[in-house]
Design a protein around this motif. Structure first.
Motif, PDB file in Angstrom:
ATOM      1  N   GLY A 198       0.845  -1.191   0.000  1.00  0.00           N
ATOM      2  CA  GLY A 198       0.000   0.000   0.000  1.00  0.00           C
ATOM      3  C   GLY A 198       0.873   1.231   0.000  1.00  0.00           C
ATOM      4  O   GLY A 198       2.079   1.173  -0.237  1.00  0.00           O
ATOM      5  N   GLY A 199       0.286   2.382   0.285  1.00  0.00           N
ATOM      6  CA  GLY A 199       1.020   3.626   0.291  1.00  0.00           C
ATOM      7  C   GLY A 199       1.871   3.836   1.533  1.00  0.00           C
ATOM      8  O   GLY A 199       2.695   4.741   1.594  1.00  0.00           O
ATOM      9  N   ASN A 200       1.678   2.999   2.540  1.00  0.00           N
ATOM     10  CA  ASN A 200       2.430   3.126   3.778  1.00  0.00           C
ATOM     11  C   ASN A 200       3.789   2.458   3.604  1.00  0.00           C
ATOM     12  O   ASN A 200       3.869   1.255   3.374  1.00  0.00           O
ATOM     13  CB  ASN A 200       1.642   2.469   4.922  1.00  0.00           C
ATOM     14  CG  ASN A 200       2.274   2.691   6.269  1.00  0.00           C
ATOM     15  OD1 ASN A 200       3.330   3.291   6.387  1.00  0.00           O
ATOM     16  ND2 ASN A 200       1.612   2.211   7.305  1.00  0.00           N
ATOM     17  N   PRO A 201       4.908   3.206   3.715  1.00  0.00           N
ATOM     18  CA  PRO A 201       6.222   2.594   3.484  1.00  0.00           C
ATOM     19  C   PRO A 201       6.559   1.453   4.443  1.00  0.00           C
ATOM     20  O   PRO A 201       7.296   0.547   4.105  1.00  0.00           O
ATOM     21  CB  PRO A 201       7.206   3.744   3.679  1.00  0.00           C
ATOM     22  CG  PRO A 201       6.415   4.972   3.867  1.00  0.00           C
ATOM     23  CD  PRO A 201       4.982   4.615   4.016  1.00  0.00           C
ATOM     24  N   GLU A 202       6.018   1.485   5.649  1.00  0.00           N
ATOM     25  CA  GLU A 202       6.306   0.411   6.609  1.00  0.00           C
ATOM     26  C   GLU A 202       5.438  -0.807   6.373  1.00  0.00           C
ATOM     27  O   GLU A 202       5.619  -1.835   6.995  1.00  0.00           O
ATOM     28  CB  GLU A 202       6.107   0.902   8.047  1.00  0.00           C
ATOM     29  CG  GLU A 202       7.152   1.902   8.497  1.00  0.00           C
ATOM     30  CD  GLU A 202       6.780   3.328   8.087  1.00  0.00           C
ATOM     31  OE1 GLU A 202       5.573   3.629   7.992  1.00  0.00           O
ATOM     32  OE2 GLU A 202       7.686   4.115   7.835  1.00  0.00           O
ATOM     33  N   GLY A 203       4.467  -0.706   5.494  1.00  0.00           N
ATOM     34  CA  GLY A 203       3.581  -1.834   5.226  1.00  0.00           C
ATOM     35  C   GLY A 203       2.329  -1.781   6.073  1.00  0.00           C
ATOM     36  O   GLY A 203       2.163  -0.940   6.944  1.00  0.00           O
ATOM     37  N   ILE A 204       1.454  -2.706   5.831  1.00  0.00           N
ATOM     38  CA  ILE A 204       0.165  -2.712   6.521  1.00  0.00           C
ATOM     39  C   ILE A 204       0.333  -3.004   8.011  1.00  0.00           C
ATOM     40  O   ILE A 204      -0.420  -2.519   8.830  1.00  0.00           O
ATOM     41  CB  ILE A 204      -0.776  -3.739   5.859  1.00  0.00           C
ATOM     42  CG1 ILE A 204      -1.160  -3.236   4.480  1.00  0.00           C
ATOM     43  CG2 ILE A 204      -2.017  -3.987   6.690  1.00  0.00           C
ATOM     44  CD1 ILE A 204      -2.047  -4.168   3.708  1.00  0.00           C
ATOM     45  N   ALA A 205       1.330  -3.778   8.386  1.00  0.00           N
ATOM     46  CA  ALA A 205       1.494  -4.162   9.785  1.00  0.00           C
ATOM     47  C   ALA A 205       1.699  -2.952  10.683  1.00  0.00           C
ATOM     48  O   ALA A 205       1.366  -2.989  11.862  1.00  0.00           O
ATOM     49  CB  ALA A 205       2.667  -5.125   9.932  1.00  0.00           C
ATOM     50  N   ALA A 206       2.222  -1.849  10.160  1.00  0.00           N
ATOM     51  CA  ALA A 206       2.489  -0.672  10.976  1.00  0.00           C
ATOM     52  C   ALA A 206       1.260   0.207  11.152  1.00  0.00           C
ATOM     53  O   ALA A 206       1.273   1.154  11.929  1.00  0.00           O
ATOM     54  CB  ALA A 206       3.619   0.146  10.355  1.00  0.00           C
ATOM     55  N   MET A 207       0.185  -0.082  10.448  1.00  0.00           N
ATOM     56  CA  MET A 207      -1.009   0.733  10.565  1.00  0.00           C
ATOM     57  C   MET A 207      -1.721   0.427  11.873  1.00  0.00           C
ATOM     58  O   MET A 207      -1.830  -0.738  12.272  1.00  0.00           O
ATOM     59  CB  MET A 207      -1.958   0.463   9.390  1.00  0.00           C
ATOM     60  CG  MET A 207      -1.401   0.906   8.062  1.00  0.00           C
ATOM     61  SD  MET A 207      -2.479   0.515   6.663  1.00  0.00           S
ATOM     62  CE  MET A 207      -3.924   1.450   7.081  1.00  0.00           C
ATOM     63  N   PRO A 208      -2.218   1.456  12.553  1.00  0.00           N
ATOM     64  CA  PRO A 208      -2.933   1.196  13.812  1.00  0.00           C
ATOM     65  C   PRO A 208      -4.281   0.547  13.521  1.00  0.00           C
ATOM     66  O   PRO A 208      -4.999   0.960  12.614  1.00  0.00           O
ATOM     67  CB  PRO A 208      -3.110   2.580  14.417  1.00  0.00           C
ATOM     68  CG  PRO A 208      -3.039   3.522  13.268  1.00  0.00           C
ATOM     69  CD  PRO A 208      -2.129   2.878  12.267  1.00  0.00           C
ATOM     70  N   LEU A 209      -4.602  -0.482  14.274  1.00  0.00           N
ATOM     71  CA  LEU A 209      -5.856  -1.194  14.090  1.00  0.00           C
ATOM     72  C   LEU A 209      -6.674  -1.083  15.363  1.00  0.00           C
ATOM     73  O   LEU A 209      -6.135  -1.057  16.468  1.00  0.00           O
ATOM     74  CB  LEU A 209      -5.597  -2.668  13.771  1.00  0.00           C
ATOM     75  CG  LEU A 209      -4.773  -2.954  12.519  1.00  0.00           C
ATOM     76  CD1 LEU A 209      -4.495  -4.450  12.404  1.00  0.00           C
ATOM     77  CD2 LEU A 209      -5.502  -2.457  11.278  1.00  0.00           C
ATOM     78  N   ARG A 210      -7.985  -1.004  15.224  1.00  0.00           N
ATOM     79  CA  ARG A 210      -8.857  -0.994  16.396  1.00  0.00           C
ATOM     80  C   ARG A 210      -9.190  -2.431  16.774  1.00  0.00           C
ATOM     81  O   ARG A 210      -9.065  -3.346  15.962  1.00  0.00           O
ATOM     82  CB  ARG A 210     -10.121  -0.198  16.115  1.00  0.00           C
ATOM     83  CG  ARG A 210     -10.973  -0.802  15.034  1.00  0.00           C
ATOM     84  CD  ARG A 210     -12.295  -0.051  14.918  1.00  0.00           C
ATOM     85  NE  ARG A 210     -13.041  -0.468  13.761  1.00  0.00           N
ATOM     86  CZ  ARG A 210     -13.744  -1.582  13.652  1.00  0.00           C
ATOM     87  NH1 ARG A 210     -13.769  -2.432  14.650  1.00  0.00           N
ATOM     88  NH2 ARG A 210     -14.409  -1.873  12.557  1.00  0.00           N
ATOM     89  N   ASP A 211      -9.612  -2.626  17.998  1.00  0.00           N
ATOM     90  CA  ASP A 211     -10.035  -3.949  18.445  1.00  0.00           C
ATOM     91  C   ASP A 211     -11.286  -4.356  17.685  1.00  0.00           C
ATOM     92  O   ASP A 211     -12.180  -3.534  17.436  1.00  0.00           O
ATOM     93  CB  ASP A 211     -10.327  -3.948  19.944  1.00  0.00           C
ATOM     94  CG  ASP A 211      -9.058  -3.767  20.755  1.00  0.00           C
ATOM     95  OD1 ASP A 211      -7.983  -4.111  20.232  1.00  0.00           O
ATOM     96  OD2 ASP A 211      -9.148  -3.281  21.892  1.00  0.00           O
ATOM     97  N   ASP A 212     -11.354  -5.614  17.327  1.00  0.00           N
ATOM     98  CA  ASP A 212     -12.509  -6.150  16.621  1.00  0.00           C
ATOM     99  C   ASP A 212     -13.494  -6.650  17.672  1.00  0.00           C
ATOM    100  O   ASP A 212     -13.415  -7.780  18.144  1.00  0.00           O
ATOM    101  CB  ASP A 212     -12.074  -7.275  15.687  1.00  0.00           C
ATOM    102  CG  ASP A 212     -13.187  -7.718  14.766  1.00  0.00           C
ATOM    103  OD1 ASP A 212     -14.211  -7.003  14.675  1.00  0.00           O
ATOM    104  OD2 ASP A 212     -13.046  -8.772  14.131  1.00  0.00           O
ATOM    105  N   VAL A 213     -14.435  -5.781  18.035  1.00  0.00           N
ATOM    106  CA  VAL A 213     -15.386  -6.089  19.089  1.00  0.00           C
ATOM    107  C   VAL A 213     -16.784  -6.091  18.487  1.00  0.00           C
ATOM    108  O   VAL A 213     -17.179  -5.152  17.802  1.00  0.00           O
ATOM    109  CB  VAL A 213     -15.302  -5.040  20.227  1.00  0.00           C
ATOM    110  CG1 VAL A 213     -16.320  -5.340  21.311  1.00  0.00           C
ATOM    111  CG2 VAL A 213     -13.896  -4.990  20.792  1.00  0.00           C
ATOM    112  N   VAL A 214     -17.530  -7.147  18.779  1.00  0.00           N
ATOM    113  CA  VAL A 214     -18.901  -7.247  18.297  1.00  0.00           C
ATOM    114  C   VAL A 214     -19.819  -6.549  19.291  1.00  0.00           C
ATOM    115  O   VAL A 214     -19.773  -6.815  20.488  1.00  0.00           O
ATOM    116  CB  VAL A 214     -19.324  -8.723  18.131  1.00  0.00           C
ATOM    117  CG1 VAL A 214     -20.779  -8.824  17.707  1.00  0.00           C
ATOM    118  CG2 VAL A 214     -18.409  -9.409  17.138  1.00  0.00           C
ATOM    119  N   THR A 215     -20.652  -5.626  18.769  1.00  0.00           N
ATOM    120  CA  THR A 215     -21.631  -4.949  19.615  1.00  0.00           C
ATOM    121  C   THR A 215     -22.977  -5.000  18.916  1.00  0.00           C
ATOM    122  O   THR A 215     -23.077  -5.291  17.728  1.00  0.00           O
ATOM    123  CB  THR A 215     -21.249  -3.473  19.851  1.00  0.00           C
ATOM    124  OG1 THR A 215     -21.312  -2.784  18.607  1.00  0.00           O
ATOM    125  CG2 THR A 215     -19.855  -3.346  20.433  1.00  0.00           C
TER     126      THR A 215
END
Length: 98
Positions: A54-71
């Protein structure tokens, strides 16, 4: 590479785009312009350039992710506020099975 009018008509038919006779020349110019840009991109030397996810030089792993919580969402009143027809906490829809 340059497209002739017969090829433009064929591409339009495959894409299910109806072209009037006076539009064929304009579309031919646009498609030839796009192919020219592609030829310019192919001329760029990419030896030694690593593929990116992607456009992020560090790759997708460096992107901040939110917790996957079911509500349950908890906003039924807001969601249904503009509904044309309601049946309790649900959208009202016409019956389609007889």
């Amino acid at each position: 590479m340059s497209l002739d009018t017969a090829t433009v008509r064929r591409v339009a038919a495959l894409a299910r785009i109806r072209l009037e006779e006076e539009e064929v020349a304009r579309v031919q110019g646009e498609l030839n312009g796009i192919l020219g840009w592609i030829e310019q991109l192919q001329a760029v030397n990419t030896d030694g350039v690593e593929p990116m996810a992607g456009g992020n030089p560090e790759g997708i792993a460096a992107m901040p992710l939110r917790d996957d919580v079911v509500t349950d969402g908890g906003q039924a009143a807001k969601v249904l506020a503009n509904a044309p027809d309601r049946e309790g906490e649900y959208f009202g829809v016409p019956k389609v099975v007889e």
